[in-house]
Design a protein around this motif. Structure first.
Motif, mmCIF file in Angstrom:
data_model
loop_
_atom_site.group_PDB
_atom_site.id
_atom_site.type_symbol
_atom_site.label_atom_id
_atom_site.label_comp_id
_atom_site.label_asym_id
_atom_site.label_seq_id
_atom_site.Cartn_x
_atom_site.Cartn_y
_atom_site.Cartn_z
ATOM 1 N N ARG A 15 0.823 -1.212 0.000
ATOM 2 C CA ARG A 15 0.000 0.000 0.000
ATOM 3 C C ARG A 15 0.860 1.265 0.000
ATOM 4 N N ILE B 126 -6.329 3.406 -5.655
ATOM 5 C CA ILE B 126 -6.099 4.703 -4.983
ATOM 6 C C ILE B 126 -6.494 5.828 -5.957
ATOM 7 N N ARG C 4 -6.507 10.053 -6.486
ATOM 8 C CA ARG C 4 -5.937 11.318 -6.005
ATOM 9 C C ARG C 4 -6.531 12.472 -6.837
ATOM 10 N N GLU D 56 0.614 4.079 -2.823
ATOM 11 C CA GLU D 56 0.332 5.493 -2.507
ATOM 12 C C GLU D 56 1.435 6.421 -3.004
#
Length: 540
Positions: free
Chosen positions: A64, A132, A134, A68
């Motif tokens: 993870r 993820i 963003r 990220e």
């Protein structure tokens, strides 16, 4: 006997060895099971726990964090291309990030969620990826967003490889620990136990000369010392016991020799008493026969003398001349005398026949076929003759048709002894004594009961009346062997059973159960139908 004893000893030793081996294997198995439960199972649980924690750490931390970081890099790198509205300038960055084999999807959206840049890699992994998102903004102005999907398959595979290496290390460690602990247990526990087991087996098998090996100075050493002390004590006790056994055996042999000699003397005495009873009974029988025959034979002699005199007188009258009336009277007298002489001689012949059969039976152990009814009738003639002047009424109930293949003389002796016992003991002091002899057939057996209404037998004497030399007439002519001889003849030669029931003051009953066909015995004389049957079947 010696071979049997040696075989038994070997069997006992083999059994003890086998039992000890099973116990040793059981203990070794139990210790190994304990080692497995205490070492292997905790190791397996710890290994799986470490694997689980490693996977969690890989997924939650490394994978993870890397995803990220890549998402942050895309967020920062795509800000200027979207601000300048030239998204193609950001493609090299997308391509560079897509070089990571774990990246399976990169999508850049504009402010209206339109796709500006897109990268997608085909993958067969069934593990849920990390997604993820963003936002892209500059000076608080929203420009769009970037979405990255990161696969965890490679990280999980690496984690599994690390886990296998960890499990291998744990297994090797457990194996080494198992071997070391097992070797220590075998040396310090199992081997001393095996030594003590073998020593205990030798002691249990009777080997009290082999010394118990000395072990190291610990609890097993103390146990071996105590076991050796016990072996030494047992050896001394066995030696003393063998000496006692030899002494007792020698004493018992001497006593057995004396008892055997006494038993032989008693058997000879019993045989002599049986023979003396037979001869005494025969003597009484002869005296009775002489007395009973005296009347019919005397009458016959007198009648024959009268007939002779009549014949001489008839001859003389014929010579002188005789009338017809005189001749008829003379012939009538001769016929009357002849009839009387014939009856007297028939009675004498019958008595001689009966007493001859009784005498032959009582003085021999001859086996023959006979009918119970006839045997009792012949025997009662002699019994009633012996007790002619005794105030006793003797009754016989015997239906015809009870045929036996046995020893009538022995049976007559048994019944005579029982009748004499009833008259001597039961009728003492009584004038209304009745002795009843009853015979019956039950299947393959004949039953005989001798019952009297005399004085009876006290309850404390019932269990002893068949014992040799037991008598209540000690010093009064009683030998104490009558009923003992009866018991021996009934259960021995006749192959039957005898029982007694009595109530003091109410009489006694002796019950005999005899097989109709007596079992064969060695050396027994056998005769069938040696005596003529008597037509009369009533017992008088």
């Amino acid at each position: 006997m010696e071979n049997s004893a040696l075989e038994s000893e070997r069997t006992a030793k083999d059994s003890a060895t086998a039992a000890g081996g099973r116990q040793q294997r059981g203990l070794r198995r139990a210790l190994y099971v304990v080692l497995i439960l205490s070492l292997v199972l905790p190791g397996i649980v710890a290994g799986f726990a470490l694997i689980y924690l490693s996977l969690q750490r890989t997924l939650e931390s490394e994978t993870r964090v890397r995803a990220e970081k890549l998402a942050d890099l895309l967020q920062a790198g795509m800000t200027m291309p979207l601000w300048e509205m030239a998204p193609e300038t950001g493609r090299p960055l997308v391509t560079a990030i897509a070089a990571d084999p774990s990246v399976t999807l990169i999508t850049v959206y504009d402010i209206n969620n339109g796709v500006l840049l897109d990268y997608q890699r085909q993958t067969q992994s069934k593990v849920a990826p990390i997604v993820i998102t963003r936002p892209i903004a500059r000076d608080s102005e929203y420009l769009g967003q970037v979405v990255i999907r990161y696969s965890t398959s490679a990280a999980i595979d690496e984690a599994w490889r690390a886990s296998v290496r960890l499990l291998t290390i744990i297994a090797l460690q457990l194996l080494v620990s198992f071997i070391l602990i097992g070797a220590w247990l075998s040396r310090r526990v199992l081997n001393p136990l095996e030594t003590l087991r073998l020593s205990a087996n030798r002691i249990a098998a009777g080997d009290l000369q082999s010394v118990v090996p000395v072990l190291r100075s610990d609890e097993f050493g103390q146990l071996s010392a105590r076991l050796d002390a016990m072996r030494n004590s047992l050896a001394q006790s066995v030696a003393r016991l063998e000496e006692r056994v030899e002494e007792r055996t020698f004493a018992l042999k001497a006593v057995n020799t004396r008892l055997q000699t006494t038993l032989d003397d008693l058997q000879r005495m019993q045989n002599l008493l049986v023979q003396s009873e037979k001869l005494a009974s025969l003597g009484s029988l002869v005296a009775g026969v002489a007395h009973e025959l005296n009347t019919p034979i005397g009458t016959g002699v007198t009648v024959v003398s009268t007939i002779s005199d009549k014949c001489l007188e008839l001859r003389r009258q014929i010579d002188q001349g005789i009338r017809r009336s005189q001749l008829d009277a003379m012939i009538d007298d001769i016929e009357t005398a002849s009839t009387l002489a014939q009856k007297s001689l028939q009675r004498a012949a019958r008595l001689i026949h009966d007493f001859k059969q009784v005498a032959v039976d009582q003085t021999s152990s001859r086996r023959r076929e006979f009918e119970m009814h006839d045997m009792l009738r012949e025997m009662m003639a002699a019994v009633r003759l012996r007790h002619k002047h005794t105030p006793v009424d003797i009754k016989v109930i015997a239906p015809p048709g009870i045929v036996m293949d046995s020893y009538p003389g022995t049976l007559e002796q048994v019944l005579t002894n029982l009748i004499d016992n009833a008259i001597i003991h039961g009728a003492e002091g009584r004038s209304d004594c009745v002795v009843t002899i009853a015979a019956a057939r039950q299947g393959r057996y004949a039953t005989l009961t001798v019952t009297d209404n005399g004085n009876g037998i006290p309850a404390e004497n019932l269990d002893r009346i068949f014992d040799p030399f037991f008598t209540t007439q000690l010093g009064k002519g009683g030998s104490g062997l009558g009923l003992s001889i009866v018991y021996g003849l009934v259960t021995g030669l006749l192959g039957g059973h005898i029982a007694v029931e009595s109530i003091a003051g109410q009489g006694t009953t002796f019950a005999l159960e005899l097989p109709l066909v007596t079992p064969e015995r060695s050396g027994g004389e056998r005769s069938r139908g040696s005596a003529e049957p008597v037509p009369n079947h009533e017992v008088n």
